[in-house]
Design a protein around this motif. Structure first.
Motif, short mmCIF file in Angstrom:
data_model
loop_
_atom_site.label_atom_id
_atom_site.label_comp_id
_atom_site.label_asym_id
_atom_site.label_seq_id
_atom_site.Cartn_x
_atom_site.Cartn_y
_atom_site.Cartn_z
N ALA A 75 0.52 -1.30 -0.15
CA ALA A 75 0.06 0.04 0.34
C ALA A 75 0.72 0.96 -0.42
CB ALA A 75 -1.06 -0.23 0.48
N ASN A 76 1.53 1.06 0.43
CA ASN A 76 3.39 2.63 0.64
C ASN A 76 4.12 2.67 -0.71
OD1 ASN A 76 2.21 4.34 2.90
ND2 ASN A 76 2.20 1.71 3.64
N SER A 77 4.20 1.56 -1.55
CA SER A 77 5.51 0.79 -2.75
C SER A 77 5.38 1.96 -3.81
CB SER A 77 5.17 0.10 -3.56
OG SER A 77 3.49 0.08 -4.43
N HIS A 78 4.82 3.32 -4.02
CA HIS A 78 4.45 4.45 -4.55
C HIS A 78 5.80 5.13 -4.54
CE1 HIS A 78 2.00 5.43 -1.38
NE2 HIS A 78 2.54 6.46 -1.15
N ASP A 79 6.33 5.98 -5.67
CA ASP A 79 8.10 6.76 -5.19
C ASP A 79 6.49 8.42 -4.58
OD1 ASP A 79 9.07 5.21 -6.66
OD2 ASP A 79 9.01 6.03 -8.70
N LEU A 80 7.62 9.63 -3.84
CA LEU A 80 7.42 10.33 -3.36
C LEU A 80 7.91 11.29 -3.91
CD1 LEU A 80 7.38 9.03 -0.26
CD2 LEU A 80 5.08 9.36 -0.89
N PRO A 81 7.33 12.13 -4.08
CA PRO A 81 7.95 13.51 -5.12
C PRO A 81 8.82 14.55 -3.54
CG PRO A 81 5.47 14.31 -4.69
CD PRO A 81 5.46 12.60 -3.93
N PRO A 82 9.63 15.17 -4.52
CA PRO A 82 10.16 16.30 -3.87
C PRO A 82 9.35 17.37 -2.63
CG PRO A 82 10.41 16.45 -5.88
CD PRO A 82 10.36 15.57 -5.32
N ARG A 83 10.31 18.11 -1.57
CA ARG A 83 9.49 19.49 -2.15
C ARG A 83 9.74 20.08 -2.65
NH1 ARG A 83 12.48 21.60 3.55
NH2 ARG A 83 10.60 22.95 3.30
N SER A 84 8.87 21.06 -2.97
CA SER A 84 8.33 22.03 -4.06
C SER A 84 9.23 23.03 -3.30
CB SER A 84 7.37 22.79 -3.55
OG SER A 84 6.65 23.34 -2.23
N ARG A 85 9.82 23.49 -2.45
CA ARG A 85 10.96 24.78 -1.52
C ARG A 85 11.85 24.19 -0.86
NH1 ARG A 85 8.18 30.22 -1.34
NH2 ARG A 85 10.43 30.77 -0.71
N ASN A 86 12.74 23.71 0.00
CA ASN A 86 13.70 23.47 1.37
C ASN A 86 13.88 24.57 1.83
OD1 ASN A 86 14.12 21.17 -0.30
ND2 ASN A 86 15.38 21.10 -1.70
N ILE A 87 12.81 25.45 2.41
CA ILE A 87 13.82 26.14 3.52
C ILE A 87 12.97 26.28 4.67
CG2 ILE A 87 12.58 28.19 1.49
CD1 ILE A 87 9.17 27.78 2.63
N SER A 88 12.77 27.02 5.51
CA SER A 88 12.90 26.05 7.02
C SER A 88 11.18 26.07 7.00
CB SER A 88 13.63 27.07 8.04
OG SER A 88 13.31 28.69 7.62
N ALA A 89 11.52 25.79 8.55
CA ALA A 89 10.27 25.38 9.03
C ALA A 89 9.54 26.84 9.21
CB ALA A 89 10.39 24.00 10.23
N TYR A 326 7.79 4.88 10.08
CA TYR A 326 9.04 5.48 10.39
C TYR A 326 9.36 5.95 9.74
CZ TYR A 326 11.34 7.90 13.99
OH TYR A 326 12.00 9.50 14.98
N SER A 327 10.20 4.93 9.37
CA SER A 327 11.33 4.99 8.00
C SER A 327 10.76 5.75 7.31
CB SER A 327 12.07 3.06 8.14
OG SER A 327 13.23 3.55 7.01
N ARG A 328 9.85 5.42 6.68
CA ARG A 328 9.41 6.27 5.48
C ARG A 328 8.98 7.54 5.21
NH1 ARG A 328 7.69 4.47 0.27
NH2 ARG A 328 5.62 5.66 -0.43
N LEU A 329 8.24 8.08 6.32
CA LEU A 329 7.96 9.14 6.99
C LEU A 329 9.57 10.59 6.91
CD1 LEU A 329 5.97 11.61 7.66
CD2 LEU A 329 6.36 10.69 10.02
N MET A 330 10.34 9.59 7.74
CA MET A 330 11.51 10.39 8.10
C MET A 330 12.47 10.16 6.52
SD MET A 330 11.94 11.10 10.91
CE MET A 330 13.28 12.22 10.97
N LYS A 331 12.64 9.46 5.87
CA LYS A 331 13.25 9.39 4.07
C LYS A 331 12.13 10.04 3.55
CE LYS A 331 15.27 5.15 5.01
NZ LYS A 331 15.34 3.66 4.90
#
Length: 358
Positions: A75-89, A326-331
């Motif tokens: 159910a979680n085998s799809h590729d994930l896109p990158p962030r649109s902008r690498n800015i701080s929180a 947890y691993s998928r989220l952190m990556k």
């Protein structure tokens, strides 16, 4: 002649045995009923004002679901896109309507122990079951010990329901005449790292529990990406459009700062940090609080024993499902950005480190 007597005596003996067996049937039946009544009926525990009957749960099936990695990975085998902008929180949350605000009031669940002048606000997925048990114990140690309960039993039914519970800080202040200026009461709340709380909540609500309808977990099933995207959308709608329809998932995933009337009462609370190993942070902080409120050493040891050695029956700690999510989220910086936008003020106000790159 002797043969006839023998046949007659045998018939008498057989008839006697038959009568004895027939007579024993009601006794056997009664004994069986008594056995079923004593050992098979649902366990009920009685307090002064209520009966608590634990809800039936298929705990084996729950554990199997948290170990069924094939379905989870699929159910979680799809590729994930990158962030649109690498800015701080900080820069991210300065953007208009990007992050959940701080000053919203969602839910307040207060537990009190008046004899020790203690107030604790519980928040789902931040030790709420165990702290409900601890505060119920402190409300009446004798009653709690006589009940034979463990803190985890509060998950199935609260022993102190409607006895030591309030739904706002103001109602507690009014009930016990607690001043805003100087008082010897304590207001406390257990907080949890937002990432850990989210993953634990997701596994608890969307993996451990069998899906009962299409709306549960926003209709996303085991797909965490789908759930994060849709829950963020729901959160923002409630933040700014005052959408009122809320779900059980919302209660487990909305920011911790939205609970406990913290929009008005933040400065009066002290915060205890949850730790997976209770002895690391949480128990020492809680013990310090209990000692300051003059809780007897015997009661403190009872609470410590429950928190350290007894695991909640709906805990997700250490399960393959939690490790995977947890691993998928952190990556994934893409998914982490949603988490930051949802829980920015949890990170900020409760002093948790933001994820790398934010």
């Amino acid at each position: 002649m002797s043969s006839a007597k023998s046949d007659s005596s045998e018939r008498v003996e057989i008839d006697g045995m038959y009568i004895l067996k027939v007579a024993l049937i009601p006794l056997t039946l009664a004994a069986s009923i008594l056995f079923l009544y004593l050992y098979v009926k649902p366990i009920e525990q009685q307090s002064a004002t209520m009966l608590v009957a634990p809800k039936s749960r298929d705990m084996r099936a729950e554990q199997i679901r948290m170990f069924a990695l094939n379905e989870i990975v699929k159910a979680n085998s799809h590729d994930l896109p990158p962030r649109s902008r690498n800015i701080s929180a900080k820069a991210l949350c300065k953007q208009k309507l990007a992050c959940a605000p701080f000053n919203r009031r969602y839910e307040t669940m207060i537990r009190v122990a008046p004899q020790y002048k203690m107030v604790n606000c519980v928040v789902q997925k931040s030790m709420s079951t165990m702290m409900t048990g601890a505060m119920c114990y402190l409300y009446n140690e004798t009653q709690y010990e006589k009940s034979g309960r463990s803190f985890d039993d509060e998950f199935s039914g609260r022993l102190c329901k409607n006895q030591n519970e309030f739904s706002s800080v103001n109602s507690v202040r009014d009930a016990f005449n607690i001043s805003y200026v100087k008082h010897d009461w304590t207001f406390s709340m257990v907080t949890r790292n937002p990432i850990d709380r989210f993953v634990s909540g997701y596994v608890d609500r969307c993996v451990r529990l069998a899906l009962k309808n299409e709306t549960q977990c926003n209709g996303c099933g085991l797909n965490m990406t789908c759930f994060i995207e849709t829950e963020y959308k729901r959160l923002m709608e409630i933040s700014y459009k005052r959408k009122t329809h809320r779900t059980m998932e919302d209660a487990h995933f909305f920011p911790q700062v939205w609970h406990c009337d913290l929009n008005e009462e933040f400065e009066f609370f002290e915060f205890i940090q949850y730790s997976g190993n209770a002895e690391d942070k949480m128990v020492p902080q809680l013990q310090d609080l209990l000692e300051r409120q003059n809780v007897p050493e015997k009661s403190i040891e009872f609470i410590k024993n429950e928190l350290i050695y007894k695991k909640s029956s709906h805990s997700t700690t250490g399960t393959p499902a939690k490790r995977f999510y947890y691993s998928r989220l952190m990556k994934s910086p893409y998914l982490l950005e949603f988490i930051v936008k949802m829980f920015y003020y949890d990170f900020l106000r409760f002093h948790y480190e933001l994820p790398p790159g934010f």
